[in-house]
Design a protein around this motif. Structure first.
Motif, PDB file in Angstrom:
ATOM      1  N   ILE A 370     -10.337  -5.267 -10.497  1.00 28.78           N
ATOM      2  CA  ILE A 370     -11.137  -4.364  -9.668  1.00 28.78           C
ATOM      3  C   ILE A 370     -10.872  -2.926 -10.104  1.00 28.78           C
ATOM      4  CG2 ILE A 370     -11.589  -3.581  -7.312  1.00 28.78           C
ATOM      5  CD1 ILE A 370     -10.517  -6.287  -6.321  1.00 28.78           C
ATOM      6  N   ASN A 371     -11.910  -2.213 -10.437  1.00 25.18           N
ATOM      7  CA  ASN A 371     -11.766  -0.811 -10.795  1.00 25.18           C
ATOM      8  C   ASN A 371     -11.501   0.021  -9.546  1.00 25.18           C
ATOM      9  OD1 ASN A 371     -12.302  -1.200 -13.582  1.00 25.18           O
ATOM     10  ND2 ASN A 371     -14.508  -1.246 -13.155  1.00 25.18           N
ATOM     11  N   VAL A 372     -10.602   0.985  -9.700  1.00 22.47           N
ATOM     12  CA  VAL A 372     -10.292   1.869  -8.573  1.00 22.47           C
ATOM     13  C   VAL A 372     -11.557   2.545  -8.066  1.00 22.47           C
ATOM     14  CG1 VAL A 372      -9.090   3.979  -7.899  1.00 22.47           C
ATOM     15  CG2 VAL A 372      -7.888   2.254  -9.252  1.00 22.47           C
ATOM     16  N   GLU A 373     -12.441   2.920  -8.999  1.00 19.09           N
ATOM     17  CA  GLU A 373     -13.684   3.603  -8.615  1.00 19.09           C
ATOM     18  C   GLU A 373     -14.552   2.745  -7.707  1.00 19.09           C
ATOM     19  OE1 GLU A 373     -12.523   3.342 -11.685  1.00 19.09           O
ATOM     20  OE2 GLU A 373     -11.845   5.421 -11.977  1.00 19.09           O
ATOM     21  N   ASP A 374     -14.466   1.401  -7.888  1.00 20.35           N
ATOM     22  CA  ASP A 374     -15.279   0.502  -7.064  1.00 20.35           C
ATOM     23  C   ASP A 374     -14.848   0.543  -5.598  1.00 20.35           C
ATOM     24  OD1 ASP A 374     -16.818  -0.301  -9.207  1.00 20.35           O
ATOM     25  OD2 ASP A 374     -15.569  -2.054  -9.654  1.00 20.35           O
ATOM     26  N   LEU A 375     -13.584   0.878  -5.362  1.00 19.65           N
ATOM     27  CA  LEU A 375     -13.106   0.976  -3.981  1.00 19.65           C
ATOM     28  C   LEU A 375     -13.809   2.096  -3.229  1.00 19.65           C
ATOM     29  CD1 LEU A 375      -9.233   0.535  -4.473  1.00 19.65           C
ATOM     30  CD2 LEU A 375     -10.889  -1.223  -3.829  1.00 19.65           C
ATOM     31  N   HIS A 376     -14.269   3.099  -3.966  1.00 19.39           N
ATOM     32  CA  HIS A 376     -14.944   4.233  -3.333  1.00 19.39           C
ATOM     33  C   HIS A 376     -16.249   3.812  -2.667  1.00 19.39           C
ATOM     34  CE1 HIS A 376     -12.827   6.902  -6.577  1.00 19.39           C
ATOM     35  NE2 HIS A 376     -11.982   6.365  -5.710  1.00 19.39           N
ATOM     36  N   THR A 377     -16.804   2.662  -3.099  1.00 16.68           N
ATOM     37  CA  THR A 377     -18.085   2.210  -2.544  1.00 16.68           C
ATOM     38  C   THR A 377     -17.929   1.425  -1.255  1.00 16.68           C
ATOM     39  OG1 THR A 377     -18.124   0.078  -3.737  1.00 16.68           O
ATOM     40  CG2 THR A 377     -18.942   2.026  -4.913  1.00 16.68           C
ATOM     41  N   ILE A 378     -16.703   1.081  -0.889  1.00 17.82           N
ATOM     42  CA  ILE A 378     -16.484   0.274   0.315  1.00 17.82           C
ATOM     43  C   ILE A 378     -16.794   1.113   1.556  1.00 17.82           C
ATOM     44  CG2 ILE A 378     -14.758  -0.918   1.729  1.00 17.82           C
ATOM     45  CD1 ILE A 378     -13.411  -1.841  -0.822  1.00 17.82           C
ATOM     46  N   SER A 379     -17.727   0.624   2.339  1.00 15.86           N
ATOM     47  CA  SER A 379     -18.122   1.328   3.566  1.00 15.86           C
ATOM     48  C   SER A 379     -17.515   0.703   4.814  1.00 15.86           C
ATOM     49  CB  SER A 379     -19.649   1.341   3.692  1.00 15.86           C
ATOM     50  OG  SER A 379     -20.168   0.013   3.692  1.00 15.86           O
ATOM     51  N   ALA A 380     -16.978  -0.499   4.688  1.00 19.55           N
ATOM     52  CA  ALA A 380     -16.382  -1.184   5.836  1.00 19.55           C
ATOM     53  C   ALA A 380     -15.128  -0.450   6.301  1.00 19.55           C
ATOM     54  CB  ALA A 380     -16.031  -2.626   5.474  1.00 19.55           C
ATOM     55  N   LYS A 381     -14.944  -0.379   7.599  1.00 22.65           N
ATOM     56  CA  LYS A 381     -13.709   0.167   8.159  1.00 22.65           C
ATOM     57  C   LYS A 381     -12.574  -0.768   7.747  1.00 22.65           C
ATOM     58  CE  LYS A 381     -11.723   1.860  12.488  1.00 22.65           C
ATOM     59  NZ  LYS A 381     -11.966   2.035  13.935  1.00 22.65           N
ATOM     60  N   THR A 382     -11.537  -0.230   7.076  1.00 23.68           N
ATOM     61  CA  THR A 382     -10.567  -1.078   6.388  1.00 23.68           C
ATOM     62  C   THR A 382      -9.139  -0.776   6.807  1.00 23.68           C
ATOM     63  OG1 THR A 382     -12.042  -1.189   4.454  1.00 23.68           O
ATOM     64  CG2 THR A 382      -9.739  -1.802   4.117  1.00 23.68           C
ATOM     65  N   LEU A 383      -8.349  -1.853   6.975  1.00 19.71           N
ATOM     66  CA  LEU A 383      -6.914  -1.766   7.202  1.00 19.71           C
ATOM     67  C   LEU A 383      -6.210  -2.434   6.029  1.00 19.71           C
ATOM     68  CD1 LEU A 383      -4.371  -1.227   8.958  1.00 19.71           C
ATOM     69  CD2 LEU A 383      -4.788  -3.457  10.048  1.00 19.71           C
ATOM     70  N   VAL A 384      -5.336  -1.701   5.364  1.00 20.07           N
ATOM     71  CA  VAL A 384      -4.600  -2.206   4.208  1.00 20.07           C
ATOM     72  C   VAL A 384      -3.153  -2.449   4.627  1.00 20.07           C
ATOM     73  CG1 VAL A 384      -3.887  -1.748   1.834  1.00 20.07           C
ATOM     74  CG2 VAL A 384      -6.121  -0.938   2.651  1.00 20.07           C
ATOM     75  N   LEU A 385      -2.677  -3.687   4.449  1.00 21.08           N
ATOM     76  CA  LEU A 385      -1.341  -4.089   4.885  1.00 21.08           C
ATOM     77  C   LEU A 385      -0.520  -4.641   3.719  1.00 21.08           C
ATOM     78  CD1 LEU A 385      -2.370  -6.149   8.063  1.00 21.08           C
ATOM     79  CD2 LEU A 385      -1.579  -3.774   8.024  1.00 21.08           C
ATOM     80  N   ALA A 386       0.779  -4.506   3.835  1.00 16.42           N
ATOM     81  CA  ALA A 386       1.715  -5.143   2.906  1.00 16.42           C
ATOM     82  C   ALA A 386       3.094  -5.090   3.539  1.00 16.42           C
ATOM     83  CB  ALA A 386       1.721  -4.448   1.548  1.00 16.42           C
ATOM     84  N   GLY A 387       4.017  -5.871   3.001  1.00 13.62           N
ATOM     85  CA  GLY A 387       5.392  -5.823   3.462  1.00 13.62           C
ATOM     86  C   GLY A 387       6.208  -4.865   2.613  1.00 13.62           C
ATOM     87  N   GLU A 388       7.223  -4.277   3.215  1.00 13.90           N
ATOM     88  CA  GLU A 388       8.105  -3.376   2.473  1.00 13.90           C
ATOM     89  C   GLU A 388       8.777  -4.118   1.323  1.00 13.90           C
ATOM     90  OE1 GLU A 388      11.121   0.105   3.878  1.00 13.90           O
ATOM     91  OE2 GLU A 388      11.647  -1.923   4.558  1.00 13.90           O
ATOM     92  N   LYS A 389       9.006  -5.443   1.499  1.00 16.61           N
ATOM     93  CA  LYS A 389       9.628  -6.277   0.471  1.00 16.61           C
ATOM     94  C   LYS A 389       8.597  -7.197  -0.187  1.00 16.61           C
ATOM     95  CE  LYS A 389      14.030  -6.292   2.972  1.00 16.61           C
ATOM     96  NZ  LYS A 389      15.088  -7.146   3.601  1.00 16.61           N
ATOM     97  N   ASP A 390       7.366  -6.770  -0.200  1.00 22.57           N
ATOM     98  CA  ASP A 390       6.263  -7.558  -0.747  1.00 22.57           C
ATOM     99  C   ASP A 390       6.389  -7.723  -2.257  1.00 22.57           C
ATOM    100  OD1 ASP A 390       3.513  -8.604  -1.196  1.00 22.57           O
ATOM    101  OD2 ASP A 390       3.164  -7.836   0.829  1.00 22.57           O
ATOM    102  N   VAL A 391       5.783  -8.790  -2.798  1.00 21.79           N
ATOM    103  CA  VAL A 391       5.693  -8.941  -4.252  1.00 21.79           C
ATOM    104  C   VAL A 391       4.678  -7.959  -4.822  1.00 21.79           C
ATOM    105  CG1 VAL A 391       6.412 -11.350  -4.280  1.00 21.79           C
ATOM    106  CG2 VAL A 391       3.987 -10.799  -4.040  1.00 21.79           C
ATOM    107  N   ILE A 392       3.798  -7.443  -3.956  1.00 21.41           N
ATOM    108  CA  ILE A 392       2.895  -6.369  -4.347  1.00 21.41           C
ATOM    109  C   ILE A 392       3.628  -5.047  -4.140  1.00 21.41           C
ATOM    110  CG2 ILE A 392       0.650  -5.298  -4.008  1.00 21.41           C
ATOM    111  CD1 ILE A 392       0.548  -8.212  -4.999  1.00 21.41           C
ATOM    112  N   LYS A 393       3.684  -4.222  -5.180  1.00 15.19           N
ATOM    113  CA  LYS A 393       4.441  -2.982  -5.098  1.00 15.19           C
ATOM    114  C   LYS A 393       3.819  -2.021  -4.087  1.00 15.19           C
ATOM    115  CE  LYS A 393       6.391  -3.247  -9.737  1.00 15.19           C
ATOM    116  NZ  LYS A 393       6.539  -2.598 -11.062  1.00 15.19           N
ATOM    117  N   ALA A 394       4.671  -1.305  -3.373  1.00 20.26           N
ATOM    118  CA  ALA A 394       4.212  -0.412  -2.311  1.00 20.26           C
ATOM    119  C   ALA A 394       3.287   0.671  -2.847  1.00 20.26           C
ATOM    120  CB  ALA A 394       5.413   0.212  -1.600  1.00 20.26           C
TER     121      ALA A 394
END
Length: 442
Positions: A370-394
């Motif tokens: 997913i291109n970062v620029e494509d995120l700019h087109t998102i119009s939906a009200k969005t909540l982004v979540l992750a854990g402090e110890k997630d495998v996805i980097k903070a």
């Protein structure tokens, strides 16, 4: 992963009666266990035992010990089970004897207690037969329960929470053996029925999408809320979310393509774009648009793509542990290395299950893109979540949130990628608080 697998095995151990759409269980089941590294003892005989005594028993009383042999978190081998059928109130032993599978790397030992009464436990032993024919005790910390007065199961894996009406402590033995013993005391056990989320024959349905049958279940009423699980998971993994979310929303829980009960006999490459297209087709079949979407891990990736490609179909969006690309900038290196190892092993197998899992892991190792620029087109009200110890980097999670206009970001302190399972109260409350927020009118 291991804490999840521990809870899964405990659940399988305590199930007592399956009905058409529900399972009958005892409300206070409590388990503890430990993982032992036994690879160098391959092929040897072993025995696992506990000394037990129970008092004030009732008809719900059940004690089970279990041995699970494991190659890794995704490959389980032999299972041995023993139930305590005695009504004795004197000390006695419960034992399992078998042989260590040559492929096993670990052995997971469990003990499960349910019903009302006082359950005394002492002298947990795991012994391995030596070449000379003698039995050698495998070292297990505090296996005699003589230490840790305030937390006697400190060195063991346990249920996340002690059941209501239960206490865990140490007591002095009054027989000739002496010393201390573990006491699990329970007073509020009862029979309850739990819905079989992910296997509810009464309400489960299929949506046929170009020959692929996508399985889904619907609960509750109100605004629609689509649940999208992670890689290799299924509806079952949202079992701690569905009952709470269905109090306020029409929850549509889905087994995505090639996973759970969805039927996919294809061998073509999988992608999150295909998953997103499947969800659009499912919503079309239900005559729905502007649905709220909750995606966890892979489901979060799919949710982002849905919001980018099909904005008319996404109302509010919650993504937990999502990523834009599977690189070291986004995902912990240890996770990527493990993925490569698992994929290499699976590619050497030819059974149907391994081939399906290979398709899923290939997708996980090469997508999303997913291109970062494509995120700019998102119009939906969005909540982004992750854990402090997630495998996805903070920093990657922050990157996603900062590029979605008006998005909210929460990184759960001290939590992992598995927070929906490990801390469902926190996760559910966070999701509901967001979904219930009123849209700000311009």
């Amino acid at each position: 992963m291991r804490s999840i697998k521990f809870n899964i095995i405990v659940l399988l151990t305590i199930l007592s009666l399956t009905t058409f759409a529900q399972t009958k269980v005892v409300s206070n089941s409590y388990s503890f266990g430990i993982i032992l590294k036994i690879e160098k003892f391959a092929g040897r005989d072993f025995r696992y035992s506990l000394e037990l005594k129970s008092t004030d028993t009732d008809s719900l009383k059940n004690i089970v010990i279990k041995v699970q042999q494991v190659i890794n978190d995704d490959e389980w081998l032999d299972v041995n089970l023993a139930k305590d059928v005695t009504k004795d109130t004197v000390w006695h032993s419960l034992k399992i004897s078998s042989k260590i599978n040559p492929r096993a790397k670990e052995i997971w030992l469990y003990a499960n207690f349910e019903g009302n009464g006082n359950f005394f436990v002492d002298n947990l032993k795991f012994e391995i037969k030596t070449e000379s024919g003698d039995w050698e005790k495998f070292p297990i910390k505090n296996a005699d329960f003589e230490n840790n007065e305030n937390n006697p199961l400190k060195d063991f894996r346990t249920n996340a929470n002690i059941p209501d009406g239960s206490t865990i402590g140490l007591r002095n033995r009054t027989d000739s053996i002496g010393g201390k013993a573990l006491l699990i005391k329970t007073t509020k056990a009862s029979v309850i029925f739990k819905t079989n989320y992910g296997a509810n024959k009464r309400i489960g349905k299929y949506c046929n999408i170009n020959g692929i049958k996508i399985y889904y279940e619907t609960y509750g009423t109100g605004e629609p809320l689509l649940l999208l699980h992670g890689n290799g998971q299924s509806i079952v993994d949202f079992n701690k979310q569905i009952p709470e979310l269905a109090r306020y929303y029409r929850v549509i829980a889905v087994d995505t393509r090639a996973q759970g009960k969805s039927i996919d006999n294809d061998s073509s490459k999988l992608s999150y774009d295909i998953f997103a297209s499947d969800m659009k087709a499912l919503l079309d079949s239900l005559n729905l648009k502007k649905v709220n979407v909750l995606g966890w891990s892979d489901g979060g990736n799919t949710g982002l793509i849905m919001a980018i490609k099909y904005p008319d179909y996404v109302g509010k969006l919650v993504v937990m542990g999502a990523n834009l690309n599977p690189t070291e900038n986004a995902v912990e290196k240890s996770m990527l290395n493990q993925l490569k190892k698992d994929l290499k092993k699976l590619q050497q197998k030819q059974d149907t299950e391994s081939k399906q899992m290979t398709r899923l892991l290939l997708m996980l190792s090469t997508e999303p893109n997913i291109n970062v620029e494509d995120l700019h087109t998102i119009s939906a009200k969005t909540l982004v979540l992750a854990g402090e110890k997630d495998v996805i980097k903070a920093e990657h999670t922050r990157l996603i949130a900062s590029n979605i206009s008006g998005s909210q970001l929460i990184i759960f302190k001290k939590q992992t990628h598995m927070v929906p399972n490990e801390n469902p109260l926190l996760f559910n409350e966070t999701v509901l608080n967001f979904l219930k927020q009123e849209d700000v009118k311009n």
